[in-house]
Enzyme design. Structure first.
Site, PDB file in Angstrom:
ATOM      1  N   ILE A  82       4.248   3.229   5.570  1.00 23.54           N
ATOM      2  CA  ILE A  82       3.392   4.225   6.237  1.00 23.54           C
ATOM      3  C   ILE A  82       2.044   3.604   6.576  1.00 23.54           C
ATOM      4  CG2 ILE A  82       4.481   6.222   5.121  1.00 23.54           C
ATOM      5  CD1 ILE A  82       1.833   6.410   3.418  1.00 23.54           C
ATOM      6  N   ASP A  83       1.688   2.508   5.878  1.00 20.78           N
ATOM      7  CA  ASP A  83       0.364   1.905   6.086  1.00 20.78           C
ATOM      8  C   ASP A  83       0.229   1.176   7.420  1.00 20.78           C
ATOM      9  OD1 ASP A  83      -0.238   2.821   3.596  1.00 20.78           O
ATOM     10  OD2 ASP A  83      -0.254   0.877   2.610  1.00 20.78           O
TER      11      ASP A  83
ATOM     12  N   ARG B  46     -19.238  23.594   5.045  1.00 19.57           N
ATOM     13  CA  ARG B  46     -19.074  22.538   4.045  1.00 19.57           C
ATOM     14  C   ARG B  46     -18.845  21.168   4.671  1.00 19.57           C
ATOM     15  NH1 ARG B  46     -15.195  25.910  -0.078  1.00 19.57           N
ATOM     16  NH2 ARG B  46     -16.876  26.522  -1.475  1.00 19.57           N
TER      17      ARG B  46
ATOM     18  N   MET C  25      -3.848   7.640   2.377  1.00 18.83           N
ATOM     19  CA  MET C  25      -3.417   6.339   1.869  1.00 18.83           C
ATOM     20  C   MET C  25      -3.851   5.226   2.812  1.00 18.83           C
ATOM     21  SD  MET C  25       0.248   6.783   0.046  1.00 18.83           S
ATOM     22  CE  MET C  25       0.341   7.397  -1.637  1.00 18.83           C
ATOM     23  N   GLY C  26      -3.748   4.021   2.320  1.00 23.84           N
ATOM     24  CA  GLY C  26      -4.173   2.855   3.091  1.00 23.84           C
ATOM     25  C   GLY C  26      -4.953   1.954   2.161  1.00 23.84           C
ATOM     26  N   ARG C  27      -4.207   1.073   1.523  1.00 27.04           N
ATOM     27  CA  ARG C  27      -4.776   0.225   0.482  1.00 27.04           C
ATOM     28  C   ARG C  27      -5.687  -0.854   1.059  1.00 27.04           C
ATOM     29  NH1 ARG C  27      -1.131  -0.446  -4.341  1.00 27.04           N
ATOM     30  NH2 ARG C  27       0.697  -0.611  -3.026  1.00 27.04           N
TER      31      ARG C  27
ATOM     32  N   ARG D  59       3.796  10.569   2.416  1.00 25.88           N
ATOM     33  CA  ARG D  59       5.057   9.821   2.407  1.00 25.88           C
ATOM     34  C   ARG D  59       6.267  10.741   2.311  1.00 25.88           C
ATOM     35  NH1 ARG D  59       3.762   5.179  -1.742  1.00 25.88           N
ATOM     36  NH2 ARG D  59       5.511   6.077  -2.855  1.00 25.88           N
TER      37      ARG D  59
HETATM   38  O1  F6P Z   1       3.646   2.112   0.360  1.00 24.55           O
HETATM   39  C1  F6P Z   1       2.303   1.974   0.616  1.00 24.55           C
HETATM   40  C2  F6P Z   1       1.533   2.983  -0.187  1.00 24.55           C
HETATM   41  O2  F6P Z   1       1.859   4.282   0.211  1.00 24.55           O
HETATM   42  C3  F6P Z   1       0.040   2.757  -0.130  1.00 24.55           C
HETATM   43  O3  F6P Z   1      -0.581   3.389   0.955  1.00 24.55           O
HETATM   44  C4  F6P Z   1      -0.411   3.302  -1.456  1.00 24.55           C
HETATM   45  O4  F6P Z   1      -1.610   2.701  -1.893  1.00 24.55           O
HETATM   46  C5  F6P Z   1       0.705   2.954  -2.369  1.00 24.55           C
HETATM   47  O5  F6P Z   1       1.861   2.859  -1.560  1.00 24.55           O
HETATM   48  C6  F6P Z   1       0.935   3.933  -3.481  1.00 24.55           C
HETATM   49  O6  F6P Z   1       1.936   3.442  -4.299  1.00 24.55           O
HETATM   50  P1  F6P Z   1       2.674   4.259  -5.427  1.00 24.55           P
HETATM   51  O7  F6P Z   1       3.591   5.243  -4.758  1.00 24.55           O
HETATM   52  O8  F6P Z   1       3.428   3.227  -6.179  1.00 24.55           O
HETATM   53  O9  F6P Z   1       1.632   4.961  -6.230  1.00 24.55           O
END
Ligand code: F6P
Length: 342
Positions: free
Chosen positions: A126-127, A162, A169-171, A275
């Site tokens: 998804i990233d 507010r 997400m997005g590491r 996800r």
């Molecule tokens: O698959 C990528 C991701 O969804 C990232 O965006 C996120 O940081 C990570 O997986 C989260 O992982 P988990 O489901 O193991 O907590």
């Protein structure tokens, strides 16, 4: 031919569509036997498999998650891991393996391939941060879910005057934050690629409110980091590939914004909601086309490749092109989004 198949890493809408496509063409057109391994590399090493047939994969196209399950197991974490993978493939008489995954899973696939294992990769995350492909299925679905959420946050933000922070997400890459932020009309977008200055974030929000706005929307990628020394943050646990578990930077940002501006501020962390559930039509199509191309590559014995989207075409690229460097956002698009900021 007996063809093994597994998916690794985080799940992603569209995985079941890939499985369906591989089986439909692999068994239906080519007469291959497809064996699915549960929970990624772990299932392969432990012999946890299931025969995938046209019959058993009916009705999968629209289903989220993966019927095979997934894990973040890394065979290279232990000395005998790669040997175990090879033994497992021999034991099960698997001639070729289709590995569906992101940087980590395909990194393992690439090393195995260099060691002689016959592998074809399918990109997913998804990233959207995998190199050598323009796009990974799952991303479109995640952006749509985030955009729907931001739309909803807008109306409640307006009602209560507010500042609403929405964490997605997005590491390492801010694709989801950037695209959902643009689609949802965010006032501030924070991504891992560009450390943010909390003072500047507050300045933009205050400027906007002084010009008459009564609310603001801030979209934050979970991997966004403050400029060094400008704000304290905490770090979390690490997985087998060395990634820190994220989720929560927006709570610190909320405290800082509330304290520095005095505005009523709230946080929504979308996390794994992004996800879950059914893939969008676009992701179903891309996932299906990737699955079909992967089984074609196997049938043609074109190993060591990853199927990829280049423009509108599905092509094959060396697996090694996909791993090693992450595909981060186009900073020019972030600049475009800044027109709507503050
Ligand atoms: O698959 C990528 C991701 O969804 C990232 O965006 C996120 O940081 C990570 O997986 C989260 O992982 P988990 O489901 O193991 O907590």
């Amino acid at each position: 031919m007996r063809v093994g198949m597994l998916n690794g890493g985080g799940d992603c809408p569209g995985l079941n569509a890939v499985i369906r496509a591989v089986v439909r063409k692999g068994e239906g057109r080519y007469g291959h036997n497809i064996v699915g391994y549960r929970a990624g590399w772990r299932g392969l090493m432990e012999g946890d498999s299931v025969d995938l047939t046209v019959e058993s994969t009916h009705g999968l196209l629209h289903r989220g998650g993966t019927i095979l399950g997934t894990s973040r197991t890394n065979p290279y974490k232990s000395d005998d891991g790669p040997a175990k993978v090879r033994e497992a493939l021999e034991r099960d008489h698997i001639e070729a393996l289709i590995a569906v995954g992101g940087e980590d899973t395909l990194g393992v696939a690439e090393k195995l391939s260099a060691g002689g294992v016959k592998v074809v990769g399918v990109p997913k995350t998804i990233d959207n941060d995998l190199s050598a492909t323009d796009y990974t299925f799952g991303f479109h679905t995640a952006v749509q879910i985030a955009t729907d959420a931001i739309d909803r946050l807008h109306t409640t933000a307006e009602s209560h005057d507010r500042v609403m922070i929405c964490e997605v997400m997005g590491r390492h890459a801010g694709w989801i934050a950037l695209y959902s932020g643009m689609a949802g009309g965010a006032d501030v977008i924070l991504v891992p690629e560009e450390p943010f200055d909390i003072e500047e974030v507050c300045r933009r929000i205050v400027h906007r409110h002084r010009r008459g706005a009564r609310f603001s929307i801030v979209v934050v990628a979970e991997g966004a980091v403050p400029v060094e020394g400008s704000m304290s943050v905490t770090s979390g646990d690490v997985d087998e590939f060395g990634h820190v578990r994220l989720g929560g930077i927006s709570n610190r940002i909320m405290e800082e914004i509330a304290q520095r501006t005095g505005y009523d501020t709230r946080v929504t962390i979308l996390g794994h909601v992004l996800r879950g559930g059914t893939p969008t039509a676009y992701d179903r199509v891309i996932a299906t086309r990737c699955g079909l191309e992967a089984i074609d590559a196997v049938h043609e014995r074109d190993f060591g490749k990853m199927v990829a989207l280049h423009g509108l075409k599905i092509v094959r690229v060396p697996l090694s092109d996909a791993v090693g460097t992450l595909k981060t956002i186009d900073m020019a698009v972030l600049d475009q989004a800044a027109v709507f900021s503050g």
